[in-house]
Design a protein around this motif. Structure first.
Motif, PDB file in Angstrom:
ATOM      1  N   MET A 197       0.809  -1.217   0.000  1.00 34.27           N
ATOM      2  CA  MET A 197       0.000   0.000   0.000  1.00 34.27           C
ATOM      3  C   MET A 197       0.843   1.268   0.000  1.00 34.27           C
ATOM      4  SD  MET A 197      -1.044   2.237   2.692  1.00 34.27           S
ATOM      5  CE  MET A 197      -1.146   1.106   4.091  1.00 34.27           C
ATOM      6  N   HIS A 198       1.860   1.351   0.866  1.00 33.09           N
ATOM      7  CA  HIS A 198       2.681   2.559   0.923  1.00 33.09           C
ATOM      8  C   HIS A 198       3.435   2.776  -0.384  1.00 33.09           C
ATOM      9  CE1 HIS A 198       2.012   2.284   5.312  1.00 33.09           C
ATOM     10  NE2 HIS A 198       2.230   3.595   5.280  1.00 33.09           N
ATOM     11  N   SER A 199       3.940   1.693  -0.958  1.00 37.00           N
ATOM     12  CA  SER A 199       4.642   1.815  -2.228  1.00 37.00           C
ATOM     13  C   SER A 199       3.692   2.248  -3.340  1.00 37.00           C
ATOM     14  CB  SER A 199       5.297   0.481  -2.592  1.00 37.00           C
ATOM     15  OG  SER A 199       5.857   0.524  -3.873  1.00 37.00           O
ATOM     16  N   GLU A 200       2.483   1.715  -3.338  1.00 31.51           N
ATOM     17  CA  GLU A 200       1.505   2.056  -4.367  1.00 31.51           C
ATOM     18  C   GLU A 200       1.134   3.531  -4.290  1.00 31.51           C
ATOM     19  OE1 GLU A 200      -0.831   0.725  -7.645  1.00 31.51           O
ATOM     20  OE2 GLU A 200       0.686  -0.314  -6.462  1.00 31.51           O
ATOM     21  N   LEU A 201       0.916   4.022  -3.080  1.00 30.49           N
ATOM     22  CA  LEU A 201       0.513   5.416  -2.907  1.00 30.49           C
ATOM     23  C   LEU A 201       1.686   6.384  -3.058  1.00 30.49           C
ATOM     24  CD1 LEU A 201      -1.985   5.439   0.117  1.00 30.49           C
ATOM     25  CD2 LEU A 201      -2.477   6.089  -2.238  1.00 30.49           C
ATOM     26  N   PHE A 202       2.805   6.076  -2.367  1.00 27.63           N
ATOM     27  CA  PHE A 202       3.878   7.069  -2.212  1.00 27.63           C
ATOM     28  C   PHE A 202       5.130   6.758  -3.035  1.00 27.63           C
ATOM     29  CE2 PHE A 202       1.845   6.896   2.173  1.00 27.63           C
ATOM     30  CZ  PHE A 202       0.882   7.825   1.844  1.00 27.63           C
ATOM     31  N   PHE A 240      -4.669   1.269   5.477  1.00 25.03           N
ATOM     32  CA  PHE A 240      -4.829   2.228   4.386  1.00 25.03           C
ATOM     33  C   PHE A 240      -5.466   3.506   4.917  1.00 25.03           C
ATOM     34  CE2 PHE A 240      -6.402   4.295   0.699  1.00 25.03           C
ATOM     35  CZ  PHE A 240      -5.683   3.825  -0.388  1.00 25.03           C
ATOM     36  N   GLN A 241      -6.441   3.385   5.789  1.00 24.38           N
ATOM     37  CA  GLN A 241      -7.109   4.559   6.345  1.00 24.38           C
ATOM     38  C   GLN A 241      -6.137   5.431   7.130  1.00 24.38           C
ATOM     39  OE1 GLN A 241     -10.888   3.707   8.367  1.00 24.38           O
ATOM     40  NE2 GLN A 241     -11.080   1.819   7.166  1.00 24.38           N
ATOM     41  N   VAL A 242      -5.231   4.790   7.883  1.00 25.20           N
ATOM     42  CA  VAL A 242      -4.240   5.552   8.649  1.00 25.20           C
ATOM     43  C   VAL A 242      -3.317   6.319   7.714  1.00 25.20           C
ATOM     44  CG1 VAL A 242      -2.245   5.361  10.180  1.00 25.20           C
ATOM     45  CG2 VAL A 242      -4.312   4.035  10.655  1.00 25.20           C
ATOM     46  N   ALA A 243      -2.831   5.654   6.663  1.00 25.19           N
ATOM     47  CA  ALA A 243      -1.920   6.302   5.719  1.00 25.19           C
ATOM     48  C   ALA A 243      -2.600   7.467   5.014  1.00 25.19           C
ATOM     49  CB  ALA A 243      -1.420   5.273   4.701  1.00 25.19           C
ATOM     50  N   LEU A 244      -3.862   7.279   4.646  1.00 20.90           N
ATOM     51  CA  LEU A 244      -4.588   8.330   3.948  1.00 20.90           C
ATOM     52  C   LEU A 244      -4.863   9.511   4.873  1.00 20.90           C
ATOM     53  CD1 LEU A 244      -6.020   9.343   1.457  1.00 20.90           C
ATOM     54  CD2 LEU A 244      -8.049   8.040   2.142  1.00 20.90           C
ATOM     55  N   GLU A 281     -20.164   4.339  12.447  1.00 18.06           N
ATOM     56  CA  GLU A 281     -20.903   3.921  13.639  1.00 18.06           C
ATOM     57  C   GLU A 281     -20.626   2.469  13.996  1.00 18.06           C
ATOM     58  OE1 GLU A 281     -24.846   4.807  12.427  1.00 18.06           O
ATOM     59  OE2 GLU A 281     -24.718   6.935  12.970  1.00 18.06           O
ATOM     60  N   ALA A 282     -20.339   1.649  12.982  1.00 20.33           N
ATOM     61  CA  ALA A 282     -20.059   0.236  13.220  1.00 20.33           C
ATOM     62  C   ALA A 282     -18.596  -0.010  13.561  1.00 20.33           C
ATOM     63  CB  ALA A 282     -20.449  -0.586  11.992  1.00 20.33           C
ATOM     64  N   GLY A 283     -17.768   1.046  13.530  1.00 27.19           N
ATOM     65  CA  GLY A 283     -16.365   0.905  13.872  1.00 27.19           C
ATOM     66  C   GLY A 283     -15.495   0.397  12.745  1.00 27.19           C
ATOM     67  N   ARG A 284     -16.021   0.392  11.508  1.00 22.47           N
ATOM     68  CA  ARG A 284     -15.239  -0.103  10.374  1.00 22.47           C
ATOM     69  C   ARG A 284     -14.507   1.021   9.640  1.00 22.47           C
ATOM     70  NH1 ARG A 284     -20.219  -2.410   9.416  1.00 22.47           N
ATOM     71  NH2 ARG A 284     -20.472  -1.108   7.536  1.00 22.47           N
ATOM     72  N   PHE A 285     -14.835   2.254   9.970  1.00 25.65           N
ATOM     73  CA  PHE A 285     -14.212   3.380   9.264  1.00 25.65           C
ATOM     74  C   PHE A 285     -13.913   4.475  10.284  1.00 25.65           C
ATOM     75  CE2 PHE A 285     -13.701   6.810   6.200  1.00 25.65           C
ATOM     76  CZ  PHE A 285     -13.099   6.155   5.129  1.00 25.65           C
ATOM     77  N   ARG A 286     -12.753   5.071  10.164  1.00 27.71           N
ATOM     78  CA  ARG A 286     -12.316   6.093  11.115  1.00 27.71           C
ATOM     79  C   ARG A 286     -13.163   7.359  10.978  1.00 27.71           C
ATOM     80  NH1 ARG A 286      -6.800   5.446  13.077  1.00 27.71           N
ATOM     81  NH2 ARG A 286      -6.957   7.677  13.583  1.00 27.71           N
TER      82      ARG A 286
END
Length: 442
Positions: A197-202, A240-244, A281-286
């Motif tokens: 993921m980091h390589s793909e994005l950055f 991925f959410q943390v990196a974004l 609300e379900a805790g699946r997304f920050r």
């Protein structure tokens, strides 16, 4: 109530007073008539027939249409329609019209070779034109207004809508209208493994990890001074959410294996068919990432909520297939208009392609794959008058409240279930004296 829904409710309230019931020409053998519309004036009755020129001279000049074919009368924000013993009959949502019926937004009237869609449209409505997005109805006009407002901004934009509605097309329109000089780059978030993921994005430097034989720029760099579309953001992994989130907050990044910090100059547009607030609300997304992504929110309504555009989109798809010479038969056009399109424009593209492959000539008909989900009676000359008309009707206040609770307070999901736009749904709630905010708290 979250900010997004509050904004939409305010928009619905602001525009409701300006909306008027109208008929939009959704299909006509001569394409130049498509998109023309007639505001219904009350309280007097209007008679539509072969001699009527309210859609432009010759708009209803069809040998299959009687001189006095149907009568329609405005009833506040609704309208009542009745067939006037016309020679070839009238179809409502694919079934013979045999009695006076109140029309609901999205209902399809077929008279002879033409089809009209009943909608509520602003009194100032003008059929929009756009080189990317096809359609002339009020939902399309509203979408184009949102694109024009958001395009020149640097703020992140979240595109919400069902699968297949054309969110990437909207993202490309945002990019093209932004006057950015960079590229449009798209990434499917659900298809990126955490390990790359980091390589793909950055990007990464040569030798940064095993197999990194060459340095590579990431997608953020590829989209510099352009637009980075993060498709299916609702499927992004926690990593991925943390990196974004870091990228959006700091507006900088580092390639894997590098100590050099680079400025992020790409405009981020995210798209999802998943109701992100429910995922939060379900805790699946920050929640903090949700807040960053929703600086601007654009709802892309399902195809069934803009039936007046369906045939025009089908014609556009024919053009893209290199078959501008092909035409839709009357039967096919009427079948397309009354189908519910769970797969939206993506499904329509498949139907058009199938019709092209099955056709022996230039007049297209739909295949059997579509027909089980539409009315079996689509011929105005059919004698099966026992078929009952079932127009989509407004739910009772109790049904609205039950549906709201069943969808856990998600107005977008409830609108999709009922097959209407969110502005219409908010208007129904207001007319029923139901407050979504209070229902959530109850």
């Amino acid at each position: 109530m979250d900010r997004t829904e509050s904004d939409l409710e305010q928009t619905a309230r602001r525009t409701a007073v300006d909306e008027q019931p109208a008929l939009i020409m959704a299909y006509h053998p001569q394409r130049e008539f498509m998109g023309s519309f007639l505001h219904l004036q009350g309280p007097s009755e209007q008679v539509l027939g072969r001699a009527y020129d309210g859609f432009g001279e010759g708009g209803l000049d069809d040998s299959l249409i009687s001189r006095q074919h149907v009568a329609i009368r405005r009833r506040g924000q609704a309208a009542e329609v009745q067939d006037l013993d016309s020679q070839n009959g009238t179809l409502l949502n694919g079934a013979p019209l045999t009695d006076r019926v109140m029309l609901a937004p999205g209902d399809v009237l077929a008279l002879g070779r033409v089809a009209l869609v009943f909608q509520l449209i602003p009194a100032y409505h003008r059929a929009p034109t756009h080189r990317h997005i096809v359609g002339t109805g009020p939902a399309t006009a509203h979408l184009l207004e949102q694109i024009d407002r958001a395009a020149p901004l640097d703020a992140a934009v979240l595109l919400q809508g069902e699968a297949g509605v054309g969110k990437e097309l909207v993202a490309r329109a945002l990019h093209d209208h932004s006057e950015r000089n960079g590229r449009f780059v798209a990434l499917n978030c659900g298809a990126v493994a955490d390990g790359v993921m980091h390589s793909e994005l950055f990007g990464h430097l040569r030798g940064a990890f095993s197999g990194a034989a060459e340095s590579r720029a990431g997608l953020v760099k590829d989209a510099e001074d352009g637009t980075l579309l993060l498709d299916e953001i609702g499927d992004a992994s926690p990593a991925f959410q943390v990196a974004l989130l870091r990228l959006l907050e700091q507006r900088e990044y580092r390639a894997v294996g590098s100590d050099e910090t680079q400025q992020a100059k790409a405009r981020v547009v995210a798209a999802t068919h998943v109701p992100l607030l429910s995922a939060v609300e379900a805790g699946r997304f920050r929640h903090d990432l949700y807040t960053r992504l929703t600086e601007r929110v654009i709802e892309v309504v399902p195809l069934r909520s803009r039936r007046e555009d369906i045939v025009a989109i089908a014609h556009h798809l024919l053009d893209l297939e290199g078959r501008s010479d092909a035409t839709l038969s009357r039967t096919m056009a009427q079948e397309l208009l009354v189908h519910d399109w769970p797969g939206n424009v993506r499904e329509l593209r498949s139907v058009v392609r199938q019709a092209l492959s099955d056709s022996d000539g230039d007049s297209l008909v739909t295949g059997q794959a579509l027909r089980p989900s539409v009315s079996p009676t689509l011929d105005p000359n059919a004698q099966t008058q026992s078929v009952q008309v079932r127009p989509r009707s407004r739910p009772t206040p109790e049904e609205l409240a039950d549906g709201f609770r069943r969808q856990r307070g998600n107005m977008q999901a409830l609108a999709g279930e009922l097959g209407v736009g969110r502005n219409t749904l908010y208007r129904w709630f207001r007319d029923a004296s139901l407050d979504p905010g209070k229902l959530r708290d109850s």
